[in-house]
Motif scaffolding. Structure first.
Motif, mmCIF file in Angstrom:
data_model
loop_
_atom_site.group_PDB
_atom_site.id
_atom_site.type_symbol
_atom_site.label_atom_id
_atom_site.label_comp_id
_atom_site.label_asym_id
_atom_site.label_seq_id
_atom_site.Cartn_x
_atom_site.Cartn_y
_atom_site.Cartn_z
ATOM 1 N N UNK A 107 77.738 45.876 45.569
ATOM 2 C CA UNK A 107 77.430 44.726 46.415
ATOM 3 C C UNK A 107 75.930 44.470 46.339
ATOM 4 N N UNK A 108 75.576 43.219 46.104
ATOM 5 C CA UNK A 108 74.169 42.835 46.058
ATOM 6 C C UNK A 108 73.854 41.891 47.205
ATOM 7 N N UNK A 109 72.692 42.067 47.836
ATOM 8 C CA UNK A 109 72.282 41.044 48.802
ATOM 9 C C UNK A 109 72.046 39.744 48.035
ATOM 10 N N UNK A 110 72.266 38.633 48.688
ATOM 11 C CA UNK A 110 72.107 37.357 48.003
ATOM 12 C C UNK A 110 71.412 36.369 48.905
ATOM 13 N N UNK A 111 70.397 35.684 48.422
ATOM 14 C CA UNK A 111 69.820 35.769 47.088
ATOM 15 C C UNK A 111 69.001 37.049 46.913
ATOM 16 N N UNK A 112 68.751 37.384 45.640
ATOM 17 C CA UNK A 112 67.935 38.552 45.330
ATOM 18 C C UNK A 112 67.010 38.201 44.172
ATOM 19 N N UNK A 113 66.032 39.050 43.937
ATOM 20 C CA UNK A 113 64.991 38.755 42.950
ATOM 21 C C UNK A 113 65.549 38.568 41.538
ATOM 22 N N UNK A 114 66.577 39.295 41.180
ATOM 23 C CA UNK A 114 67.145 39.202 39.824
ATOM 24 C C UNK A 114 68.330 38.252 39.740
ATOM 25 N N UNK A 115 68.661 37.643 40.855
ATOM 26 C CA UNK A 115 69.753 36.669 40.937
ATOM 27 C C UNK A 115 71.105 37.245 40.509
ATOM 28 N N UNK A 116 71.324 38.517 40.841
ATOM 29 C CA UNK A 116 72.639 39.110 40.634
ATOM 30 C C UNK A 116 73.599 38.512 41.659
ATOM 31 N N UNK A 117 74.835 38.328 41.238
ATOM 32 C CA UNK A 117 75.855 37.825 42.146
ATOM 33 C C UNK A 117 76.197 38.884 43.184
ATOM 34 N N UNK A 118 76.668 38.471 44.343
ATOM 35 C CA UNK A 118 77.079 39.463 45.337
ATOM 36 C C UNK A 118 78.154 40.408 44.783
ATOM 37 N N UNK A 119 79.038 39.884 43.923
ATOM 38 C CA UNK A 119 80.118 40.694 43.335
ATOM 39 C C UNK A 119 79.855 40.985 41.857
ATOM 40 N N UNK A 120 78.615 41.276 41.511
ATOM 41 C CA UNK A 120 78.199 41.488 40.119
ATOM 42 C C UNK A 120 79.049 42.556 39.415
ATOM 43 N N UNK A 121 79.353 43.649 40.086
ATOM 44 C CA UNK A 121 80.127 44.726 39.464
ATOM 45 C C UNK A 121 81.532 44.242 39.096
ATOM 46 N N UNK A 122 82.166 43.507 39.976
ATOM 47 C CA UNK A 122 83.481 42.947 39.667
ATOM 48 C C UNK A 122 83.375 41.981 38.489
ATOM 49 N N UNK A 123 82.369 41.112 38.495
ATOM 50 C CA UNK A 123 82.213 40.127 37.430
ATOM 51 C C UNK A 123 82.015 40.786 36.068
ATOM 52 N N UNK A 124 81.235 41.853 36.015
ATOM 53 C CA UNK A 124 80.996 42.551 34.749
ATOM 54 C C UNK A 124 82.272 43.250 34.281
ATOM 55 N N UNK A 125 83.048 43.801 35.196
ATOM 56 C CA UNK A 125 84.320 44.411 34.811
ATOM 57 C C UNK A 125 85.336 43.359 34.373
ATOM 58 N N UNK A 126 85.283 42.168 34.950
ATOM 59 C CA UNK A 126 86.125 41.059 34.481
ATOM 60 C C UNK A 126 85.695 40.604 33.089
ATOM 61 N N UNK A 127 84.384 40.601 32.831
ATOM 62 C CA UNK A 127 83.902 40.281 31.482
ATOM 63 C C UNK A 127 84.417 41.320 30.489
#
Length: 152
Positions: A107-127
């Motif tokens: 889980x990422x706070x949003x917005x953040x400095x690197x603009x990671x999505x809140x669900x970045x881990x899920x998105x990368x596993x979907x990729x």
């Protein structure tokens, strides 16, 4: 008031389980159980790229893999590369690092400095799921016409 992102663990687990099975099919292309796996991606006569799957670490219940597309047939494409961990006791495959990203937070706070999505881990596993599906559909080992039959 901003609503806090809550991970969907059921969906995440389902993606990781499916990815575990996808990698299992691709792993069988290796000449033996402990070797790296190399295969090419072809769509008919068109070469789409080369893929290398390297087992970095093997333990009783886990394996760590480095997955990399080492060549592609398109200047605009990035070659995917990531480190994944297979958990054999639960039949799941999870992305540990991807491209230049080290540890991937659930889980990422949003917005953040690197603009990671809140669900970045899920998105990368979907990729990863999409990429492994692509490899299963277009992958060809030297002695096989295709890695996976869509009818299977």
């Amino acid at each position: 008031m901003v609503q806090r992102y809550v991970p969907d663990l059921t969906r995440f687990a389902a993606v990781c389980e499916a990815n575990y099975h996808r990698l299992g099919h691709l792993e069988r292309l290796g000449p033996d159980a402990d070797s790296d796996v190399f295969f090419q991606l072809h769509d008919g006569g068109r070469h789409l790229g080369d893929v290398h799957l390297c087992r970095l670490e093997k333990a009783r219940f886990t394996e760590t893999w480095y997955l990399e597309q080492v060549a592609n047939n398109g200047r605009w494409l990035n070659n995917p590369r990531m480190t994944v961990r297979a958990y054999h006791d639960v039949g799941m495959l999870e992305v540990m690092s991807c491209f230049r990203h080290g540890r991937i937070r659930a889980v990422n706070p949003y917005p953040n400095a690197r603009m990671h999505l809140p669900d970045e881990k899920l998105q990368i596993n979907l990729f990863l799921a999409d990429w492994l599906d692509f490899c299963l559909r277009f992958g060809q080992a030297a002695d096989l016409d295709s890695v996976w039959s869509l009818e299977s």
